[in-house]
Design an enzyme around this catalytic site. Structure first.
Site, PDB file in Angstrom:
ATOM      1  N   GLN A   1      -5.857 -21.153  50.819  1.00 24.16           N
ATOM      2  CA  GLN A   1      -6.953 -21.902  50.185  1.00 24.16           C
ATOM      3  C   GLN A   1      -6.524 -22.370  48.789  1.00 24.16           C
ATOM      4  O   GLN A   1      -6.793 -23.511  48.389  1.00 24.16           O
ATOM      5  CB  GLN A   1      -8.201 -21.020  50.102  1.00 24.16           C
ATOM      6  CG  GLN A   1      -9.318 -21.644  49.279  1.00 24.16           C
ATOM      7  CD  GLN A   1     -10.600 -20.855  49.336  1.00 24.16           C
ATOM      8  OE1 GLN A   1     -11.397 -21.027  50.253  1.00 24.16           O
ATOM      9  NE2 GLN A   1     -10.828 -19.990  48.357  1.00 24.16           N
TER      10      GLN A   1
ATOM     11  N   HIS B   1     -14.374 -10.705  41.953  1.00 16.89           N
ATOM     12  CA  HIS B   1     -15.118 -11.816  41.335  1.00 16.89           C
ATOM     13  C   HIS B   1     -15.300 -11.562  39.832  1.00 16.89           C
ATOM     14  O   HIS B   1     -15.227 -12.487  39.022  1.00 16.89           O
ATOM     15  CB  HIS B   1     -16.501 -11.959  41.980  1.00 16.89           C
ATOM     16  CG  HIS B   1     -16.461 -12.367  43.427  1.00 16.89           C
ATOM     17  ND1 HIS B   1     -16.895 -11.555  44.448  1.00 16.89           N
ATOM     18  CD2 HIS B   1     -16.022 -13.504  44.022  1.00 16.89           C
ATOM     19  CE1 HIS B   1     -16.744 -12.179  45.601  1.00 16.89           C
ATOM     20  NE2 HIS B   1     -16.216 -13.364  45.376  1.00 16.89           N
TER      21      HIS B   1
ATOM     22  N   SER C   1     -15.674  -9.712  50.270  1.00 12.49           N
ATOM     23  CA  SER C   1     -17.105  -9.515  50.556  1.00 12.49           C
ATOM     24  C   SER C   1     -17.290  -8.974  51.969  1.00 12.49           C
ATOM     25  O   SER C   1     -18.247  -8.264  52.257  1.00 12.49           O
ATOM     26  CB  SER C   1     -17.855 -10.835  50.395  1.00 12.49           C
ATOM     27  OG  SER C   1     -17.648 -11.329  49.088  1.00 12.49           O
TER      28      SER C   1
HETATM   29  O1  PAF Z   1     -13.220 -18.476  48.586  1.00 15.75           O
HETATM   30  C1  PAF Z   1     -14.446 -18.678  48.692  1.00 15.75           C
HETATM   31  O2  PAF Z   1     -15.283 -17.825  48.354  1.00 15.75           O
HETATM   32  C2  PAF Z   1     -14.927 -20.005  49.255  1.00 15.75           C
HETATM   33  O3  PAF Z   1     -14.057 -20.507  50.213  1.00 15.75           O
HETATM   34  C3  PAF Z   1     -15.230 -21.057  48.179  1.00 15.75           C
HETATM   35  C4  PAF Z   1     -13.986 -21.433  47.405  1.00 15.75           C
HETATM   36  C5  PAF Z   1     -16.288 -20.519  47.212  1.00 15.75           C
HETATM   37  C6  PAF Z   1     -15.770 -22.330  48.832  1.00 15.75           C
HETATM   38  O4  PAF Z   1     -16.931 -22.077  49.533  1.00 15.75           O
END
Ligand code: PAF
Length: 287
Positions: free
Chosen positions: A151, A34, A184
């Site tokens: 995603q 992150h 996480s």
């Molecule tokens: O990848 C993630 O942490 C989640 O899927 C996101 C993009 C924050 C959506 O809740």
């Protein structure tokens, strides 16, 4: 650094920002990957906004929503250390007021395969929250990790098809020194589970070696080997597959001269913990 816990506070802070904005959407329990997103975002935009929200809509009924880690004080300290402009960390009632009638967003081709098969409502939940965040924050850029390549592709398709004025910025996977992709959910892993979890990384690296070094072009042989590696690490595989990196379509045959257009994806359970990983089979694109 401002912290907005309600939609109206966020909107007030957002209205006061001048210049470009990059969004780093997260579910918190922030780690070095992150931080990398925040640093890339910072190089692009005048302001970085981090959203921290464990989105209930993307969890299935038997998944880890309730126990998902939520170390908010530590997360805010991480954001502060990275000098982001603001953090949006709303409560559920803010994102999904009971007076709203739910809307479902579907990206059928990309969202129904792989993770979509294992977690049927997952991408509908991701798309809904991502669209809300994009509308509320109106960023010029938004970062998404390559580790979760499906995603990334779903979100890119969503904003392209709905003409959302944002550029999706893919961020390379960050790994621990042993190769485990940062997540996480790694916080749940004990020593034995962590060793088992390395099976995902090994399955991907060995698939890559088969193609790169042995010039193996038979998809079935490569995927069978990936499954064997996962099994030998006691990972209960959901899938272990080699796909076209853009469309995530299956490949009947691999062109070993074009490995930069191929991605390996794995998902499986180590005990009760579900992990996913992915890796480019040739050189990964630069960001
Ligand atoms: O990848 C993630 O942490 C989640 O899927 C996101 C993009 C924050 C959506 O809740």
């Amino acid at each position: 650094m401002w912290v907005a816990e309600t939609v109206s506070t966020l909107q007030q802070y957002r209205a006061q920002l001048d210049g470009t904005v990059a969004l780093v959407p997260t579910m918190g329990a922030l780690h070095q990957a992150h931080v990398e997103h925040m640093r890339v975002a910072k190089r692009m935009a005048k302001h970085v906004i981090v959203s921290i929200y464990v989105n209930p809509m993307q969890f299935g009924p038997d998944e880890d929503f309730e126990c998902y880690p939520r170390p908010i004080a530590k997360d805010l300290a991480t954001c502060r250390a990275e000098s982001v402009s603001g953090v949006f960390c709303p409560a559920n009632g803010q994102m999904y007021p009971s007076s709203n009638l739910p809307v479902q967003i579907d990206v059928p081709q990309l969202g129904s395969i792989l993770e979509g098969e294992c977690r049927p409502d997952h991408f509908a939940g991701v798309c809904r929250v991502v669209m809300k965040l994009l509308h509320l924050i109106q960023p010029d850029w938004a970062t998404f990790g390559r580790k979760d390549v499906q995603q990334l592709r779903v979100v890119a398709a969503l904003v392209a098809d709905l003409n959302v004025p944002v550029e999706i910025v893919p961020i390379g996977t960050i790994r621990d020194s042993d190769g485990l992709a940062l997540s996480s959910r790694n916080a749940y892993l004990g020593d034995d589970e962590r060793r088992a979890g390395l099976g995902l990384y090994r399955a991907l690296t060995e698939a890559r070696q088969m193609m790169e070094i042995q010039r193996e072009s038979n998809t079935h042989r490569i995927e069978s080997h990936m499954h064997q590696v996962l099994e030998s690490h006691h990972v209960m595989a959901d899938y272990a597959t080699i796909r076209d990196a853009s469309t995530l379509a299956g490949l009947s045959h691999i062109d070993t001269d074009c490995l930069g257009e191929i991605v390996g994806l794995v998902a499986g359970r180590v005990g009760a913990i579900r992990l996913i990983d992915s890796m480019w089979m040739g050189e990964e694109p630069s960001i």
